[in-house]
Write a protein that holds these residues in place. Structure first.
Motif, PDB file in Angstrom:
ATOM      1  N   THR A   1       0.841  -1.202   0.000  1.00 56.26           N
ATOM      2  CA  THR A   1       0.000   0.000   0.000  1.00 56.26           C
ATOM      3  C   THR A   1       0.873   1.248   0.000  1.00 56.26           C
ATOM      4  N   SER A   2       0.256   2.393  -0.216  1.00 51.20           N
ATOM      5  CA  SER A   2       0.993   3.660  -0.228  1.00 51.20           C
ATOM      6  C   SER A   2       1.642   3.937   1.119  1.00 51.20           C
ATOM      7  N   SER A   3       0.916   3.654   2.192  1.00 51.96           N
ATOM      8  CA  SER A   3       1.459   3.896   3.531  1.00 51.96           C
ATOM      9  C   SER A   3       2.671   3.011   3.802  1.00 51.96           C
ATOM     10  N   GLU A   4       2.649   1.781   3.304  1.00 54.86           N
ATOM     11  CA  GLU A   4       3.791   0.882   3.486  1.00 54.86           C
ATOM     12  C   GLU A   4       5.002   1.373   2.704  1.00 54.86           C
ATOM     13  N   VAL A   5       4.760   1.879   1.517  1.00 58.02           N
ATOM     14  CA  VAL A   5       5.864   2.396   0.695  1.00 58.02           C
ATOM     15  C   VAL A   5       6.526   3.582   1.384  1.00 58.02           C
ATOM     16  N   PHE A   6       5.735   4.544   1.836  1.00 50.23           N
ATOM     17  CA  PHE A   6       6.294   5.726   2.487  1.00 50.23           C
ATOM     18  C   PHE A   6       6.929   5.385   3.828  1.00 50.23           C
ATOM     19  N   CYS A   7       6.413   4.358   4.458  1.00 51.42           N
ATOM     20  CA  CYS A   7       6.995   3.922   5.730  1.00 51.42           C
ATOM     21  C   CYS A   7       8.394   3.342   5.509  1.00 51.42           C
ATOM     22  N   LYS A   8       8.581   2.643   4.395  1.00 49.82           N
ATOM     23  CA  LYS A   8       9.876   2.027   4.112  1.00 49.82           C
ATOM     24  C   LYS A   8      10.940   3.069   3.773  1.00 49.82           C
ATOM     25  N   ILE A   9      10.559   4.112   3.058  1.00 46.19           N
ATOM     26  CA  ILE A   9      11.555   5.116   2.672  1.00 46.19           C
ATOM     27  C   ILE A   9      11.644   6.262   3.686  1.00 46.19           C
TER      28      ILE A   9
ATOM     29  N   THR B   1      13.041  18.195   6.467  1.00 45.90           N
ATOM     30  CA  THR B   1      11.642  18.217   6.885  1.00 45.90           C
ATOM     31  C   THR B   1      10.796  17.603   5.785  1.00 45.90           C
ATOM     32  N   HIS B   2       9.736  16.900   6.170  1.00 47.09           N
ATOM     33  CA  HIS B   2       8.883  16.276   5.162  1.00 47.09           C
ATOM     34  C   HIS B   2       7.465  16.130   5.698  1.00 47.09           C
ATOM     35  N   GLU B   3       6.534  15.991   4.781  1.00 47.90           N
ATOM     36  CA  GLU B   3       5.142  15.777   5.144  1.00 47.90           C
ATOM     37  C   GLU B   3       4.440  15.022   4.020  1.00 47.90           C
ATOM     38  N   LEU B   4       3.375  14.293   4.405  1.00 44.85           N
ATOM     39  CA  LEU B   4       2.587  13.530   3.447  1.00 44.85           C
ATOM     40  C   LEU B   4       1.360  14.328   3.033  1.00 44.85           C
ATOM     41  N   LYS B   5       1.147  14.431   1.712  1.00 46.87           N
ATOM     42  CA  LYS B   5      -0.009  15.146   1.176  1.00 46.87           C
ATOM     43  C   LYS B   5      -0.610  14.365   0.011  1.00 46.87           C
ATOM     44  N   ASN B   6      -1.803  13.840   0.216  1.00 42.81           N
ATOM     45  CA  ASN B   6      -2.540  13.199  -0.880  1.00 42.81           C
ATOM     46  C   ASN B   6      -1.683  12.203  -1.673  1.00 42.81           C
ATOM     47  N   GLU B   7      -1.272  11.165  -1.009  1.00 44.11           N
ATOM     48  CA  GLU B   7      -0.468  10.108  -1.642  1.00 44.11           C
ATOM     49  C   GLU B   7       0.878  10.630  -2.151  1.00 44.11           C
TER      50      GLU B   7
ATOM     51  N   LEU C   1       7.762  12.969  -3.914  1.00 46.43           N
ATOM     52  CA  LEU C   1       7.608  11.555  -4.259  1.00 46.43           C
ATOM     53  C   LEU C   1       6.125  11.220  -4.161  1.00 46.43           C
ATOM     54  N   SER C   2       5.598  10.560  -5.172  1.00 45.70           N
ATOM     55  CA  SER C   2       4.160  10.266  -5.194  1.00 45.70           C
ATOM     56  C   SER C   2       3.905   8.867  -5.737  1.00 45.70           C
ATOM     57  N   ILE C   3       2.755   8.328  -5.351  1.00 41.73           N
ATOM     58  CA  ILE C   3       2.305   7.021  -5.841  1.00 41.73           C
ATOM     59  C   ILE C   3       1.326   7.243  -6.983  1.00 41.73           C
ATOM     60  N   GLU C   4       1.634   6.667  -8.126  1.00 37.29           N
ATOM     61  CA  GLU C   4       0.772   6.800  -9.298  1.00 37.29           C
ATOM     62  C   GLU C   4       0.303   5.425  -9.751  1.00 37.29           C
ATOM     63  N   SER C   5      -0.955   5.346 -10.143  1.00 36.01           N
ATOM     64  CA  SER C   5      -1.513   4.086 -10.648  1.00 36.01           C
ATOM     65  C   SER C   5      -1.463   4.078 -12.173  1.00 36.01           C
ATOM     66  N   LYS C   6      -0.891   3.032 -12.721  1.00 33.71           N
ATOM     67  CA  LYS C   6      -0.809   2.873 -14.164  1.00 33.71           C
ATOM     68  C   LYS C   6      -1.334   1.501 -14.571  1.00 33.71           C
ATOM     69  N   LYS C   7      -1.414   1.255 -15.886  1.00 35.45           N
ATOM     70  CA  LYS C   7      -1.942  -0.009 -16.373  1.00 35.45           C
ATOM     71  C   LYS C   7      -1.127  -1.189 -15.882  1.00 35.45           C
ATOM     72  N   GLU C   8       0.189  -1.011 -15.871  1.00 30.83           N
ATOM     73  CA  GLU C   8       1.071  -2.105 -15.440  1.00 30.83           C
ATOM     74  C   GLU C   8       1.169  -2.219 -13.930  1.00 30.83           C
ATOM     75  N   GLY C   9       0.550  -1.302 -13.172  1.00 25.66           N
ATOM     76  CA  GLY C   9       0.578  -1.343 -11.716  1.00 25.66           C
ATOM     77  C   GLY C   9       0.980  -0.008 -11.122  1.00 25.66           C
ATOM     78  N   SER C  10       1.082   0.028  -9.823  1.00 21.97           N
ATOM     79  CA  SER C  10       1.455   1.264  -9.123  1.00 21.97           C
ATOM     80  C   SER C  10       2.960   1.498  -9.210  1.00 21.97           C
ATOM     81  N   VAL C  11       3.314   2.766  -9.294  1.00 26.90           N
ATOM     82  CA  VAL C  11       4.732   3.130  -9.355  1.00 26.90           C
ATOM     83  C   VAL C  11       4.998   4.291  -8.402  1.00 26.90           C
TER      84      VAL C  11
END
Length: 220
Positions: A39-47, A57-63, A86-96
């Motif tokens: 999920t998006s939260s897991e991705v941002f948690c890892k990085i 400084t950083h903050e999360l805004k709308n994925e 850095l953002s999560i985008e949904s594409k035909k081949e999957g999320s990137v």
């Protein structure tokens, strides 16, 4: 006003510039595939550890994760970058995971050669303007040499008294005077050095940051 602020000012004024044709100079962009089960939260948690460095400084805004750095230490793995998204985008081949990072260091290394080339051209112009005065000084120097030659002839009395003969100017003395002349060579050398630094840095930083994100995303 720094380089980034000036570019923002131009954008606000509506200046017609195709920014994607030039902003690659200081931007590093890319994307990474994300496993379907993450999920998006897991991705941002890892990085997230990458953005826990001093001065970051950083903050999360709308994925999306927006960060900025100030006075970042050299041991920071992303020290060369000053801010980005850095953002999560949904594409035909999957999320990137897409990222857009900006670097003042890259911008500086890109502009530095132009500065040194300008200095080299200025040196050539100044040297050209000084040419008439050097011609006059050369003619005066020739007259001085003629006068010196008269004094360099040792009289028989001096020889009899054992007085050492006066020394003549050597070629080394002339070379030292020649070295004092203006030359654009040093400016050209520095321009070449910064050009190489930019090309190497631009390629290596793009590869290293992508490898860094991939490493953190692959960890369980």
């Amino acid at each position: 006003m720094n380089g980034f602020d000036h570019l923002k000012w131009l954008k606000r004024r509506g200046t017609k510039v195709n920014w994607h044709l030039i902003d690659w100079i200081w931007h590093v962009r890319g994307c990474l595939s994300i496993p379907a089960q993450q999920t998006s939260s897991e991705v941002f948690c890892k990085i997230d550890p990458l953005f826990q460095e001093f001065g970051t400084t950083h903050e999360l805004k709308n994925e999306s994760l927006v960060f900025s750095k100030k006075n970042q230490p050299s041991q920071d793995k992303m020290a060369v970058f000053d801010d980005g998204v850095l953002s999560i985008e949904s594409k035909k081949e999957g999320s990137v995971l897409q990222y857009d990072l900006r670097s003042k260091t890259l911008l500086f290394c890109f502009l530095a050669p132009f500065f040194f080339l300008a200095m080299a051209e200025l040196t050539i112009v100044v040297k050209h303007l000084q040419k008439p005065s050097t011609e006059v000084s050369q003619s005066l120097a020739e007259k001085e040499k003629e006068e010196e030659a008269r004094y360099l002839i040792q009289s028989p009395i001096d020889k009899a008294l054992g007085v050492p003969a006066p020394e003549k100017k050597t070629d080394k003395d002339d070379e030292k005077q020649g070295k004092k002349k203006l030359s654009p060579v040093a400016a050209y050398v520095f321009a070449g050095i910064f050009s190489v630094l930019y090309v190497i840095g631009r390629i290596s930083e793009a590869l290293s940051v992508k490898s860094l994100f991939r490493k953190y995303l692959s960890e369980y």
